[in-house]
Design an enzyme around this catalytic site. Structure first.
Site, PDB file in Angstrom:
ATOM      1  N   VAL A   2       4.453 -37.995 -17.948  1.00 45.12           N
ATOM      2  CA  VAL A   2       6.030 -37.711 -18.601  1.00 45.12           C
ATOM      3  C   VAL A   2       6.925 -36.417 -17.838  1.00 45.12           C
ATOM      4  CG1 VAL A   2       7.632 -37.646 -20.337  1.00 45.12           C
ATOM      5  CG2 VAL A   2       6.035 -38.641 -20.755  1.00 45.12           C
ATOM      6  N   GLY A   3       6.275 -35.774 -17.946  1.00 40.54           N
ATOM      7  CA  GLY A   3       7.081 -34.183 -16.349  1.00 40.54           C
ATOM      8  C   GLY A   3       7.415 -34.855 -15.505  1.00 40.54           C
ATOM      9  N   TYR A 121      -1.518 -36.187 -35.502  1.00 39.29           N
ATOM     10  CA  TYR A 121      -1.055 -35.774 -34.758  1.00 39.29           C
ATOM     11  C   TYR A 121       0.263 -36.627 -34.919  1.00 39.29           C
ATOM     12  CZ  TYR A 121       1.713 -37.419 -29.867  1.00 39.29           C
ATOM     13  OH  TYR A 121       2.172 -37.258 -29.191  1.00 39.29           O
ATOM     14  N   LYS A 125       4.151 -34.409 -35.118  1.00 42.26           N
ATOM     15  CA  LYS A 125       4.949 -34.705 -34.470  1.00 42.26           C
ATOM     16  C   LYS A 125       5.866 -34.348 -36.162  1.00 42.26           C
ATOM     17  CE  LYS A 125       4.490 -35.115 -30.266  1.00 42.26           C
ATOM     18  NZ  LYS A 125       5.239 -34.908 -28.866  1.00 42.26           N
ATOM     19  N   PRO A 148       9.372 -42.282 -28.393  1.00 41.36           N
ATOM     20  CA  PRO A 148       9.244 -43.599 -27.340  1.00 41.36           C
ATOM     21  C   PRO A 148       8.087 -44.270 -27.858  1.00 41.36           C
ATOM     22  CG  PRO A 148       8.334 -41.134 -26.618  1.00 41.36           C
ATOM     23  CD  PRO A 148       9.201 -41.161 -27.679  1.00 41.36           C
ATOM     24  N   LEU A 151       3.715 -45.208 -24.134  1.00 37.40           N
ATOM     25  CA  LEU A 151       4.214 -45.216 -22.810  1.00 37.40           C
ATOM     26  C   LEU A 151       3.191 -45.487 -22.012  1.00 37.40           C
ATOM     27  CD1 LEU A 151       5.857 -41.353 -23.338  1.00 37.40           C
ATOM     28  CD2 LEU A 151       7.249 -44.105 -22.616  1.00 37.40           C
ATOM     29  N   ARG A 194       1.590 -54.068 -29.044  1.00 34.09           N
ATOM     30  CA  ARG A 194       2.072 -53.187 -29.097  1.00 34.09           C
ATOM     31  C   ARG A 194       3.628 -52.899 -28.273  1.00 34.09           C
ATOM     32  NH1 ARG A 194      -0.974 -52.018 -32.580  1.00 34.09           N
ATOM     33  NH2 ARG A 194      -2.537 -50.001 -32.323  1.00 34.09           N
TER      34      ARG A 194
END
Ligand code: GDP
Length: 293
Positions: A2-3, A121, A125, A148, A151, A194
């Site tokens: 993502v970065g 996880y 979050k 999101p 990804l 998905r």
């Protein structure tokens, strides 16, 4: 992943990106985060850093998934507050929502049971989302969380063991092709669906939100495109050019049957994804073939 997508996108804009790699700053260490933010003082933080992994990795290492994610996000959010940084975009995930067969809305959060394979996880979050809301409400800040869906894209983790389904299948089918294996194993029944979002579409959505969305209520970002793991595997097989047989091994977990976001909030503001699954997969395979990690 993502970065890097944010960085690609930022190069087109008149914004200055301050980036720091994992080996230079360990976000799990509060005093280092404090120091770094105090020195660099960004106006906006995109909090995309997290410990992430595919279904088996989440299932096998829940202790690390909960503790490291809690550390990273708590350190960044509390240091940002102390250093008077007024805006954060925190990346949550679609797996924070209760199991549902229907399109999932933002206010479905905390209304039911979580999927066990990634519960640790998800709980971390959820805590991050609640921290963003609490700091925003109590201190008048703009700490927003976005959710999101699954990804994928360049720079993903292409590990057959710890990666998510798309990079793992690219790696497995590529290896099977070059070593002339007759069969390639796919985990689970192939029946779950998905919703996949190409990472550059996510980057665009994040800048879009920055400009157009002025609230602090969490917001979903889904592509609106859903596919079964079976059909996804066939698409990847075709792009890689693997001629062997796909074997679905039901000893591995399926996870949730469906995980589809209701993204009407962001879509009504005028955002839509640009990259189709076929195109996104081709770009991802291209990147993998060049970098073969
Ligand atoms: P999830 O959305 O949290 O379940 O994340 P994943 O991307 O890890 O898995 C999505 C679906 O793909 C699940 O139903 C998996 O069982 C299935 N799957 C099939 N083969 C693989 C594989 O090689 N790796 C992973 N991670 N998932 C796979």
């Amino acid at each position: 992943m993502v970065g890097s997508a944010l960085y690609r996108n930022l190069k087109k804009k008149k914004m200055n990106l301050i980036k720091v790699s994992k080996d230079k700053l360990d976000l799990r260490i509060q005093k280092d985060v404090d120091q770094w933010l105090g020195k660099n003082k960004p106006d906006i933080i995109f909090l995309a850093a997290a410990r992430v992994g595919g279904i088996l990795e989440n299932n096998n290492y829940p202790a690390e998934f909960i503790s490291e994610n809690l550390q990273i996000q708590t350190n960044v959010i509390t240091s940002a507050y102390k250093k008077n940084i007024r805006q954060i975009i925190f990346l949550g995930s679609a797996c924070i929502y209760p199991i549902s067969n229907k399109p999932i809305k933002e206010n479905d959060l905390l209304s039911g049971r979580l999927e066990p394979t990634n519960r640790a996880y998800s709980v971390a979050k959820i805590a991050g989302i609640e921290m963003c809301r609490s700091f925003s409400e109590q201190y008048g800040l703009n700490y927003l969380s976005v959710q999101p869906n699954n990804l994928y894209g360049p720079k993903d983790n292409f590990s057959a063991k710890s990666g998510h389904v798309i990079p793992a299948l690219i790696k497995k089918m590529y290896d099977a092709k070059v070593s002339n294996k007759k069969k390639c194993e796919i985990w689970g029944s192939g029946k779950p669906k998905r919703e996949f979002l190409f990472v550059d579409d996510l980057a665009e959505a994040l800048f879009f939100i920055l400009e157009k969305y002025k609230k602090i209520e969490p917001i979903n970002i889904g592509s609106g495109f859903e596919i079964t793991i079976h059909d996804l595997a066939l698409l990847i097989k075709n792009i890689i050019g693997y001629n062997g047989e796909l074997i679905f091994n039901e000893k591995y977990p399926d996870g949730v049957y469906r995980k589809f976001l209701d993204s009407s909030k962001i879509k009504n503001l005028g955002w839509k994804p640009k990259v189709s699954i076929e195109e996104g997969l081709k770009l991802t395979v291209e990147w993998f073939l060049k970098n073969k990690c």
